[in-house]
Design a protein around this motif. Sequence first.
Motif, short mmCIF file in Angstrom:
data_model
loop_
_atom_site.label_atom_id
_atom_site.label_comp_id
_atom_site.label_asym_id
_atom_site.label_seq_id
_atom_site.Cartn_x
_atom_site.Cartn_y
_atom_site.Cartn_z
N CYS A 115 -9.56 7.47 11.18
CA CYS A 115 -8.63 8.59 11.11
C CYS A 115 -7.84 8.59 9.80
O CYS A 115 -7.44 7.54 9.30
N HIS A 116 -7.58 9.80 9.31
CA HIS A 116 -6.81 9.95 8.08
C HIS A 116 -5.37 9.46 8.23
O HIS A 116 -4.72 9.15 7.23
N ARG A 117 -4.85 9.37 9.45
CA ARG A 117 -3.46 8.90 9.59
C ARG A 117 -3.35 7.47 9.10
O ARG A 117 -2.29 7.05 8.62
N CYS A 118 -4.44 6.71 9.14
CA CYS A 118 -4.49 5.36 8.59
C CYS A 118 -4.98 5.37 7.15
O CYS A 118 -4.33 4.84 6.26
N LEU A 119 -6.14 5.99 6.93
CA LEU A 119 -6.82 5.92 5.63
C LEU A 119 -6.10 6.70 4.53
O LEU A 119 -6.30 6.42 3.35
N LEU A 120 -5.29 7.66 4.90
CA LEU A 120 -4.57 8.48 3.93
C LEU A 120 -3.06 8.27 4.06
O LEU A 120 -2.41 7.77 3.14
N VAL A 121 -2.49 8.60 5.20
CA VAL A 121 -1.03 8.63 5.35
C VAL A 121 -0.44 7.22 5.40
O VAL A 121 0.45 6.88 4.61
N ALA A 122 -0.90 6.40 6.32
CA ALA A 122 -0.34 5.03 6.44
C ALA A 122 -0.58 4.24 5.15
O ALA A 122 0.31 3.52 4.69
N ARG A 123 -1.77 4.39 4.58
CA ARG A 123 -2.07 3.69 3.32
C ARG A 123 -1.02 4.05 2.27
O ARG A 123 -0.48 3.16 1.59
N HIS A 124 -0.74 5.31 2.11
CA HIS A 124 0.24 5.75 1.12
C HIS A 124 1.63 5.19 1.43
O HIS A 124 2.33 4.71 0.53
N LEU A 125 2.03 5.27 2.69
CA LEU A 125 3.35 4.76 3.08
C LEU A 125 3.50 3.27 2.78
O LEU A 125 4.54 2.82 2.30
N VAL A 126 2.44 2.51 3.03
CA VAL A 126 2.48 1.07 2.80
C VAL A 126 2.42 0.75 1.31
O VAL A 126 3.25 0.01 0.78
N GLU A 127 1.42 1.32 0.61
CA GLU A 127 1.21 0.97 -0.80
C GLU A 127 2.30 1.49 -1.72
O GLU A 127 2.71 0.80 -2.65
N ARG A 128 2.76 2.71 -1.50
CA ARG A 128 3.70 3.32 -2.43
C ARG A 128 5.16 3.16 -2.04
O ARG A 128 6.04 3.27 -2.88
N HIS A 129 5.41 2.93 -0.75
CA HIS A 129 6.81 2.89 -0.29
C HIS A 129 7.17 1.61 0.44
O HIS A 129 8.31 1.47 0.88
N GLY A 130 6.21 0.70 0.59
CA GLY A 130 6.49 -0.58 1.24
C GLY A 130 6.92 -0.47 2.69
O GLY A 130 7.62 -1.33 3.21
N VAL A 131 6.49 0.60 3.35
CA VAL A 131 6.88 0.85 4.74
C VAL A 131 6.10 -0.08 5.67
O VAL A 131 4.93 -0.41 5.43
N HIS A 132 6.74 -0.49 6.74
CA HIS A 132 6.07 -1.27 7.79
C HIS A 132 5.44 -0.29 8.77
O HIS A 132 6.15 0.41 9.50
N VAL A 133 4.11 -0.21 8.77
CA VAL A 133 3.37 0.68 9.67
C VAL A 133 2.63 -0.17 10.68
O VAL A 133 2.04 -1.21 10.33
N VAL A 134 2.66 0.26 11.92
CA VAL A 134 1.90 -0.40 12.98
C VAL A 134 1.13 0.65 13.77
O VAL A 134 1.59 1.78 13.92
N HIS A 135 -0.04 0.27 14.24
CA HIS A 135 -0.91 1.18 14.99
C HIS A 135 -0.89 0.80 16.47
O HIS A 135 -1.13 -0.36 16.82
N ILE A 136 -0.59 1.78 17.31
CA ILE A 136 -0.59 1.57 18.76
C ILE A 136 -2.02 1.75 19.24
O ILE A 136 -2.63 2.82 19.08
N GLN A 137 -2.57 0.69 19.83
CA GLN A 137 -3.94 0.74 20.35
C GLN A 137 -3.94 1.40 21.73
O GLN A 137 -2.91 1.45 22.40
N ARG A 138 -5.09 1.83 22.17
CA ARG A 138 -5.15 2.52 23.46
C ARG A 138 -4.79 1.61 24.63
O ARG A 138 -4.41 2.09 25.69
N ASP A 139 -4.88 0.28 24.44
CA ASP A 139 -4.47 -0.65 25.50
C ASP A 139 -2.99 -1.01 25.40
O ASP A 139 -2.49 -1.85 26.15
N GLY A 140 -2.28 -0.38 24.44
CA GLY A 140 -0.86 -0.61 24.28
C GLY A 140 -0.50 -1.70 23.28
O GLY A 140 0.67 -1.86 22.92
N LYS A 141 -1.48 -2.46 22.83
CA LYS A 141 -1.20 -3.50 21.84
C LYS A 141 -0.82 -2.84 20.52
O LYS A 141 -1.27 -1.75 20.19
N ILE A 142 0.01 -3.55 19.78
CA ILE A 142 0.49 -3.07 18.48
C ILE A 142 -0.22 -3.88 17.40
O ILE A 142 -0.17 -5.11 17.39
N GLU A 143 -0.89 -3.16 16.47
CA GLU A 143 -1.59 -3.82 15.38
C GLU A 143 -0.90 -3.48 14.05
O GLU A 143 -0.87 -2.31 13.66
N PRO A 144 -0.35 -4.48 13.37
CA PRO A 144 0.24 -4.22 12.06
C PRO A 144 -0.82 -3.66 11.10
O PRO A 144 -2.00 -4.04 11.17
#
Length: 185
Positions: A115-144
């Motif tokens: 998904c672009h929310r990872c490959l485009l948006v989250a990537r930009h937030l992390v690389e350019r702004h140093g934001v802490h992004v985590v992905h909520i998995q369908r089983d509820g686990k959180i993946e940094p």
Amino acid sequence: MKNTIFSVGHSNLAWEHFRSLIEAPDVGVVLDVRSTPRSRLHHFNKPELRYRLNSIGVSYLHLGDQLGGRPASGAADYETMAATAPFLDGIAQVLEIAGRCRPALMCAEHEALECHRCLLVARHLVERHGVHVVHIQRDGKIEPHEDTEDRLLAKWGGGGDLFRSRAERLAVAYRLQARKMGVGK
């Protein structure tokens, strides 16, 4: 998880399952980054989704015009899209909102690497702004996001190249993954 931006895909989830995924980390606003906020599942169509979220005390904002993965004209190219004024304006909105509450970027795909929310948006937030992004998995686990990037490197065989930095290997892996999805050059 203060100053964290979440990412979640609704996929084909029942409403109650999706609701539990965003309630567990106390998400305050869902930032819909779908270019077209419609779904074959009625509860994920923009008007119904906004209503359901508001009824549980979660705000809704559609940012697909700025942060969507499918441009209104031309072919999608994430690297080019990330440099456009609308995209950068959308990122600024996300950062401003994240300073006030706990946002979750939402799109349709459950797997962040598809998904672009990872490959485009989250990537930009992390690389350019140093934001802490985590992905909520369908089983509820959180993946940094860093762990998601580790999976991306493993998928594209980028983990063993000792002559390139992690950032260089990730740039190649991001490009390869986007191409696999039919995006980019």
